[in-house]
Design a protein around this motif. Structure first.
Motif, PDB file in Angstrom:
ATOM      1  N   THR A 146       0.854  -1.193   0.000  1.00 48.25           N
ATOM      2  CA  THR A 146       0.000   0.000   0.000  1.00 48.25           C
ATOM      3  C   THR A 146       0.891   1.245   0.000  1.00 48.25           C
ATOM      4  O   THR A 146       2.105   1.147   0.222  1.00 48.25           O
ATOM      5  N   ALA A 147       0.237   2.394  -0.194  1.00 46.61           N
ATOM      6  CA  ALA A 147       0.980   3.663  -0.143  1.00 46.61           C
ATOM      7  C   ALA A 147       1.502   3.892   1.279  1.00 46.61           C
ATOM      8  O   ALA A 147       2.646   4.313   1.470  1.00 46.61           O
ATOM      9  N   ALA A 148       0.654   3.589   2.258  1.00 50.62           N
ATOM     10  CA  ALA A 148       1.054   3.812   3.656  1.00 50.62           C
ATOM     11  C   ALA A 148       2.273   2.957   4.001  1.00 50.62           C
ATOM     12  O   ALA A 148       3.193   3.402   4.700  1.00 50.62           O
ATOM     13  N   ARG A 149       2.291   1.727   3.491  1.00 48.34           N
ATOM     14  CA  ARG A 149       3.430   0.853   3.772  1.00 48.34           C
ATOM     15  C   ARG A 149       4.719   1.409   3.118  1.00 48.34           C
ATOM     16  O   ARG A 149       5.806   1.323   3.699  1.00 48.34           O
ATOM     17  N   ALA A 150       4.564   1.989   1.933  1.00 48.53           N
ATOM     18  CA  ALA A 150       5.743   2.563   1.263  1.00 48.53           C
ATOM     19  C   ALA A 150       6.313   3.699   2.119  1.00 48.53           C
ATOM     20  O   ALA A 150       7.532   3.788   2.321  1.00 48.53           O
ATOM     21  N   GLU A 151       5.434   4.528   2.650  1.00 51.04           N
ATOM     22  CA  GLU A 151       5.904   5.646   3.480  1.00 51.04           C
ATOM     23  C   GLU A 151       6.548   5.143   4.768  1.00 51.04           C
ATOM     24  O   GLU A 151       7.587   5.651   5.197  1.00 51.04           O
ATOM     25  N   GLN A 152       5.913   4.125   5.333  1.00 51.16           N
ATOM     26  CA  GLN A 152       6.455   3.552   6.574  1.00 51.16           C
ATOM     27  C   GLN A 152       7.838   2.932   6.327  1.00 51.16           C
ATOM     28  O   GLN A 152       8.776   3.128   7.102  1.00 51.16           O
ATOM     29  N   ALA A 153       7.953   2.205   5.201  1.00 52.18           N
ATOM     30  CA  ALA A 153       9.230   1.550   4.875  1.00 52.18           C
ATOM     31  C   ALA A 153      10.320   2.598   4.671  1.00 52.18           C
ATOM     32  O   ALA A 153      11.472   2.403   5.093  1.00 52.18           O
ATOM     33  N   PHE A 154       9.955   3.693   4.047  1.00 50.90           N
ATOM     34  CA  PHE A 154      10.931   4.774   3.840  1.00 50.90           C
ATOM     35  C   PHE A 154      11.443   5.263   5.205  1.00 50.90           C
ATOM     36  O   PHE A 154      12.642   5.431   5.408  1.00 50.90           O
TER      37      PHE A 154
END
Ligand SMILES: C[S@@+](CC[C@H](N)C(=O)[O-])C[C@H]1O[C@@H](n2cnc3c(N)ncnc32)[C@H](O)[C@@H]1O
Ligand code: SF4
Length: 393
Positions: A146-154
């Motif tokens: 998800t988009a949220a996961r991408a931000e969290q991973a960053f």
């Protein structure tokens, strides 16, 4: 700090590319050599094959100029396997002392613990594929996060101490609006990346998206909208302090990707792993693509190449222009001819003239560069010069 547009000038030295072919899902647009396999047995076979291939593909102890762990999805490997992979490479091709060591990390599989293992094992740069932050486009592309996961991973990568962090985005996704792309770009910038790659989506033969295009179940985006997205990208990223050093690549604090710069300058590189390509002194070879035959060859101490070709001087020159013209500094045509040992001005001039008249390039007697109008036609202009390579030497 060195100017990222000119930090890499000669393509000297030899780089190393390590291909990890596994993915959680096969994205509909992707034609890279990657397959869904997250079983232990496949990963073990890969690690064993890689250690064996490195023994004969790389001169032990020689420090590579740059190293790129790409895929596929290298971050899909478990912590312990990632550690073993980095160790096997470092044992033969010392990572400390390299100008840059990049790891491709996907949001669905990178974790804070893997990032720490990667950094401790010699990784100096991470490149994370995000593509888009819009849920319907992520679904359309078959992305596994998800988009949220991408931000969290960053955030996890940053917290693990990553100081050179790049994000890949794609624009021109079928059905995507200008406003959606502008919002994607803003959301990526809000994360504070050190480098950005923004690719215009292409329909690659053999992919699910290409089949959908042929069946008329998917339509490409309007070219004018794609053009507006491209121009907006350059303006927005320039305003944010990024240098457009290549058609799709933008350097922030992290500078240019030195590994890619080395490719674009036709530097020598050795690729290990299934389907990886290598280039040395005008000879190019590509490894067997499937895991089993590749690993069997590697473990038997046999060459892993499935095909090889010796590039003729005119072919090398044509490729030098095709690759180099995408760089902001352009291509030094005189140096390129000297490097490959061929003099081809009589054949180059008519192609050059054609694009000068169209306003796509500038030429100062040495450097050939794309103009603002030419940037939008980079593939066509580069492709035209590539035609030179079919002429006899
Ligand atoms: C081979 S992928 C590997 C990266 C990683 N596995 C991921 O999924 O993000 C490298 C990048 O190429 C770009 N790419 C792949 N296929 C593309 C296509 N058909 N059109 C445009 N860009 C593409 C994507 O931005 C992707 O992040
Ligand atoms: S884009 Fe990345 S995750 Fe998707 S199939 Fe290609 S390599 Fe795998």
């Amino acid at each position: 700090m060195a100017d990222p547009r000119t930090s890499e000038v000669d393509g000297a030295g030899t780089s190393l590319y390590v291909h990890v072919p596994f993915c959680v899902v096969k994205c509909g647009y992707c034609d890279f050599n990657s397959y869904v396999a997250d079983q232990d047995a496949a990963h073990e076979r890969f690690l064993a094959g890689l250690a064996a291939e490195l023994e004969h593909a790389w001169p032990a102890g020689r420090v590579p100029k740059t190293v790129f762990f790409g895929g596929g999805t290298p971050s899909l490997l478990s912590e312990a396997r990632l550690e073993r992979l980095l160790h096997s490479v470092d044992r033969i091709a010392p990572l400390r002392g390299c100008a840059e060591v990049t790891l491709e990390a996907n949001p669905e599989s990178i974790t804070a613990a893997k990032a720490a293992v990667a950094r401790a094992g010699g990784i100096t740069r991470f490149s994370m594929g995000v593509q888009t932050f819009h849920p319907h486009h992520l679904r359309f592309l078959d992305r596994a996060h998800t988009a949220a996961r991408a931000e969290q991973a960053f955030g996890e990568l940053r917290a693990a101490g990553a100081t050179n962090l790049s994000i890949d985005l794609m624009f021109g996704i079928p059905g995507e609006t200008f406003a959606e792309w502008a919002a994607d770009l803003d959301r990526a910038l809000a994360l504070g990346p050190d480098h950005l790659s923004c690719y215009n989506l292409t329909f690659e033969p053999g992919t699910r998206l290409y089949r959908d295009l042929q069946r008329d179940t998917v339509a490409p985006n309007d070219q004018e909208v794609d053009r507006a997205m491209f121009e907006h990208t350059r303006e927005q990223l320039a305003a944010a302090g990024f240098t457009a050093y290549e058609v799709s690549n933008f350097a922030g604090r992290g500078g240019a990707c030195r590994h890619n710069e080395h490719y674009w300058l036709q530097g020598d590189y050795v690729g290990v792993g299934p389907g990886a390509s290598s280039h040395r002194g005008g000879v190019r070879w590509t490894n067997l693509k499937a895991l089993e035959p590749w690993s069997a060859a590697a473990l038997a101490g046999l060459p892993c190449a499935g095909s090889a070709e010796t590039l003729r001087p005119r072919q090398r020159l044509a490729e030098a222009i095709w690759l180099g013209i995408r760089r902001a500094v352009g291509v030094d045509l005189i140096a390129a001819q000297e490097r490959v040992g061929v003099s081809a001005m009589p054949e180059l001039l008519p192609i050059l003239d054609r694009h000068l008249q169209r306003g796509y390039v500038t030429w100062d007697g040495r450097w050939l560069r794309l103009t603002a109008a030419g940037l939008l036609m980079a593939d066509q202009v580069g492709g035209d010069f590539l035609g030179l390579g079919v002429a006899a030497d």
